[in-house]
Motif scaffolding. Structure first.
Motif: not given
Ligand SMILES: Nc1ncnc2c1ncn2[C@@H]1O[C@H](COP(=O)(O)O)[C@@H](O)[C@H]1O
Ligand SMILES: Nc1ncnc2c1ncn2[C@@H]1O[C@H](COP(=O)(O)O)[C@@H](O)[C@H]1O
Ligand SMILES: Nc1ncnc2c1ncn2[C@@H]1O[C@H](COP(=O)(O)O)[C@@H](O)[C@H]1O
Ligand code: NA
Ligand code: NA
Ligand code: NA
Lengths: 102, 312, 312, 102, 312, 102
Positions: A34-35, A62, A64, A101-102, D14, D86-88
């Motif tokens: 993801s990004w 970006k 992660l 998760r990353y 995020v 959703s959360m990073a």
């Molecule tokens: N590895 C990552 N690097 C950068 N942004 C991320 C990453 N994983 C998730 N995000 C951002 O965080 C938000 C929530 O992520 P998720 O919980 O994986 O849906 C999404 O809108 C992504 O744009």
């Protein structure tokens, strides 16, 4: 309170918006899950912003991820695009709580 | 007498020259551009429904050929002016493709002078957007054949054919043709009456961008000015002859000349940036938007109309 | 003959299906939505001033009841289709609330066919926005009672009642009613004449979003299609009967049917995301915007008008 | 010239835009004095951006603060929202000149 | 009877007071403001072309003097109200400069009451934008002379004179004057007919911003309210007398009063932030937008029109 | 794969948008070659964003540069503007691949 944190790498790529589609494909192929993308602009001495023009917008991507994934992406991006496209790339050491998760 | 919309363009240029903080929000620029494409398409489409298809086929073919030929014709000239192979290819693509706003200004100029033109002319614009780009990419890949870079034609063709300009123009044309005069009546208050006022606003924005490009002009030297002022009239002549051969009306000949003389500054820059990244993007856009566009808007269009008058 | 605004919707869907780069700026989408809400409210308000309040009370009550009942009525059906409790509650809320654009398309369809309708109908829309959302939240909190999550009703009610849709609709209604025909005359050039053209642009945007949802359709399986195509006609029938019971005109019955059959894709997704975060947001929006909305726009509204014609 | 710098933590979150109001309340309650919010978007393989849709926008919140404050915020946010939204979240070690402000 | 556009302002204030999530996209706000400036300028310019220059010179001089004098006249008063030197200078600059929207509302109010006014009045607005700002900066640099901070006049004058407000107003004036009635006819559907509707939308936005400032009112205490409600009528009287001395029509006197009474909330805040950063920006904007603007829109303008009626 | 990375400093300045022109001039004079600017907003407890108002917008400037350049810029900016303007400044240690560019 102290949380257990896990080291990861945050890769930042600032480049021309036309590359967005291609870059995201490359990211995915090299193991990024993801990004996040933001719109930014460069600026020159007169304070005139670029980005006025459609073919001239700048994005900041970006990712992660694991250090190796960041290296893989940066290496590819540098070789595939940096010669002909405006591009700034940097790596930051960060920590996260949910390392799986990353 | 200069058309009022041209004054808006000049106001934009002036604002940039005096370093005013005036800028139009990006969303407004995008909105105006979507509006103009749809409105031009719709207007053309309404008339298209009244047209026998047979008369259109030769026009479509001629437009395709004209757009595709321009980059090839300009290439040797550009190389002679000492532009690199890829830059010559990219510049050619900009000239081969068209500027929708230049077209719009020409139609309002014709309307003002009471000169009739083929009302489905929007179709020509839609058809002439892509061929020049394709020709430019072909030329670029020949120019760098030695380097072994391969063009990925699939995605490129997709981006050009389904890019928003072609899609909105053709979409508007089809909607106009299918819904007809009566069906589009209730949306005229948005897509017809305000057309020229919206065009004025768009020209204000283009003036700002073109004004910003003037500073680059010096950087690129006199070749750029020669190019930007010399090429359009020649292409206009070629376009006018094509129009004549097709048996178009006076207005139609003028529009065909304008289309040939206009350079793309929306579709072409993006397409070239992706397909021919080694080309100097600032160079092409400076020519197309900093020289060709102002020249056509201010001096070219009246010339091309006069030309069409004499030829027909 | 399909209404011209529907073609804009189809153009948007097509653009997404062929993966065009066409997108409308977010600011335009927000502007169009503010415009439509205000314009609908104003138009209704001007007429409202001519209305005796007594005739309105039963309509308001009926609208409240209809919106509140729909989620409860759908809940067992949705559970039977194997949706989880919270998903069934959230889907119900989307159906219980209404789509302003669907309403707008229905009014232009009625105008085109020369069928009169209650000119204060905008009030029904304003009244029907919230009750379905509240019912959905009630259902969701029952569904997850075991988990002990508590709903914070205060902020929720605030967000629903003072959300921008209700506020702009009611604001427009009040302004229209207070300023009246004469007072609003000078702003008609903005809020009345361009209405349908603006609606066309908005449908282009919604076509883009709905087209993007089509890809998700496959992911959710056939239950979603069954739901999106099967439920609206049933709800329309319920709405039509309510309209009949209220003694509405043919157009009024058609509008009440349309409101019942329409699913919210603006207020409901946001409200559910906050109040019922465990529900699958993509599922509800796919149903509301990817199936129900296109169905209503293209096929439903003509059906509901026909239905109203037969019933009245 | 070398300035005296003081270590702080930069917490980045995020997440979905609907959470903005709730998160900022949580931040303040847990000791953050100030923060900065930017609009970003995720993106998928086709290069189609999310964020087209109102209920579907993404924000990036940054808080510069003491390490403990960052931990407190991250811990709460993770438990309160991460399951359904959703959360990073990541932490960066940064330095500042006016430590008393953050 | 309150003008309909004022209701939009009140709707915006209300939305903020009930903490609704309604907000207009920033791009829309910028677009509306560009539109209003251009439209006001154009309208004035068309008439300007019919005017002998000789009658204009005294008006220009009087506007310059009026705008420049106001901050100096208010300074002792503001110091007496215990505002710091720089704050008094900044507040004075806000009052010395003008609010274009207040002017626009006054023109529509005059039109509604059928009171004629000098149709080139837009020129007064353009001329009165800058002098108050310059006076404020002069006052501020005197106030802080002890500290030895130097004002960089060059860039400041540039920003004020080529700022977008002055540029668009003057640009519109010149385009209108050069193109004349006939030349601007085709863009009337954009720049004339929708004017009042667009103004309504802009007032909705300003209502939202002003409503947000009401919370700050308490913070600054009663001096701010006294200032915001007490100063405008006094300035209006001064403006009206200047108008009388110039021999303006009833409408012209009312407009001159309105301009004097209005406080700038676009050009002044930005200019003061750059030139007088020690001044409390929130204070000035709260006065200008949270008190003076609503007061003028709702109560002031009718008063000033009445005043003009009695004086002429 | 491991790439050779070179340490640099990423300087971040969050401040009022009216300062953009002046700051970029200062940056250039103090040795920054390039930079990137994004639009952000602060936010208060009610979740009401600032930035509604023209004179009230916030920008985030990032400059990737040598540590000394970052210090020089930060020192100047702090002394020239921080007293009267809203401003947050921080330094992050990052790494890059093409050190000669920054
Ligand atoms: N590895 C990552 N690097 C950068 N942004 C991320 C990453 N994983 C998730 N995000 C951002 O965080 C938000 C929530 O992520 P998720 O919980 O994986 O849906 C999404 O809108 C992504 O744009
Ligand atoms: N040192 C830097 N710090 C921050 N951003 C940079 C830097 N250098 C380049 N950039 C950004 O990266 C993009 C590409 O840079 P360049 O390749 O130098 O044209 C530009 O849009 C800059 O805004
Ligand atoms: N601790 C912080 N973390 C993140 N951003 C901050 C912080 N403090 C201030 N800012 C941002 O920097 C700007 C100036 O801050 P201040 O000088 O505190 O008004 C504001 O717009 C904030 O959004
Ligand atoms: Na051409
Ligand atoms: Na419904
Ligand atoms: Na004033």
């Amino acid at each position: 309170m102290t949380l257990t944190k896990h080291p990861k790498t945050l890769l930042t790529i600032v480049t021309e918006a036309v590359l967005e589609g291609a870059l995201l494909r490359d990211l995915r192929e090299r193991g990024a899950h993801s990004w996040v993308v933001g719109e930014v602009h460069g600026a020159n001495l007169e304070g005139v912003r670029d980005g006025d023009w459609e073919a001239d917008r700048t994005i900041e991507i970006k990712v992660l991820c694991e250090s190796e994934v960041a290296d893989r992406i940066a290496d590819h991006v540098l070789h595939a695009y940096a010669r002909h496209y405006s591009m700034a790339i940097w790596f930051s050491a960060v920590t996260v709580l949910r390392p799986e998760r990353y | 007498m200069i058309d009022v919309v041209v004054f808006f363009f000049l106001l934009g240029v002036l604002a940039r020259l005096v370093k005013s903080d005036l800028r139009l929000p990006e969303a407004l620029y995008e909105t105006l551009s979507i509006y103009l494409l749809l409105a031009i398409g719709l207007k053309g489409g309404i008339e298209l429904s009244k047209q026998p298809i047979a008369t259109l086929a030769p026009q479509v073919l001629a437009c395709l050929a004209l757009g595709f030929t321009i980059p090839f014709a300009l290439y040797p000239l550009l190389r002679a002016l000492r532009f690199s192979g890829v830059d010559a290819a990219s510049l050619g693509a900009h000239f081969g493709s068209v500027s929708v706003v230049t077209f719009a200004v020409a139609t309002t100029a014709l309307a003002r002078e009471g000169i009739a033109f083929e009302s489905h002319a929007a179709m020509w614009v839609a058809v002439m957007e892509a061929p020049g780009l394709i020709a430019g990419i072909v030329l670029a890949s020949r120019a760098r054949a030695a380097q072994g870079t391969r063009v990925r034609w699939g995605p490129l063709m997709h981006d050009v054919l389904f890019g928003k300009s072609v899609l909105l123009l053709l979409g508007g044309l089809v909607i106009g043709a299918v819904a007809g005069e009566a069906g589009t009546e209730p949306i005229k208050a948005v897509f017809v009456d305000p057309f020229k006022g919206v065009l004025a606003l768009f020209l204000l924005e283009l003036g700002l961008v073109a004004g910003g490009r003037l500073a680059d002009l010096r950087r690129f030297g006199p070749a750029v000015a020669v190019l930007g002022l010399g090429v359009p009239p020649v292409l206009a002549m070629a376009g006018a002859l094509v129009g004549l051969a097709l048996g178009l009306s006076t207005g139609g000949v003028a529009l065909m000349a304008t289309l040939a003389a206009s350079a793309s500054y929306i579709a072409a820059p993006t397409a070239m940036r992706i397909a021919v990244p080694e080309a100097n993007a600032a160079l092409s856009i400076t020519v197309a938007l900093g020289v060709v566009f102002p020249f056509n808007i201010v001096a070219g269009i009246p010339l091309y109309i006069e030309l069409a008058r004499r030829l027909t």
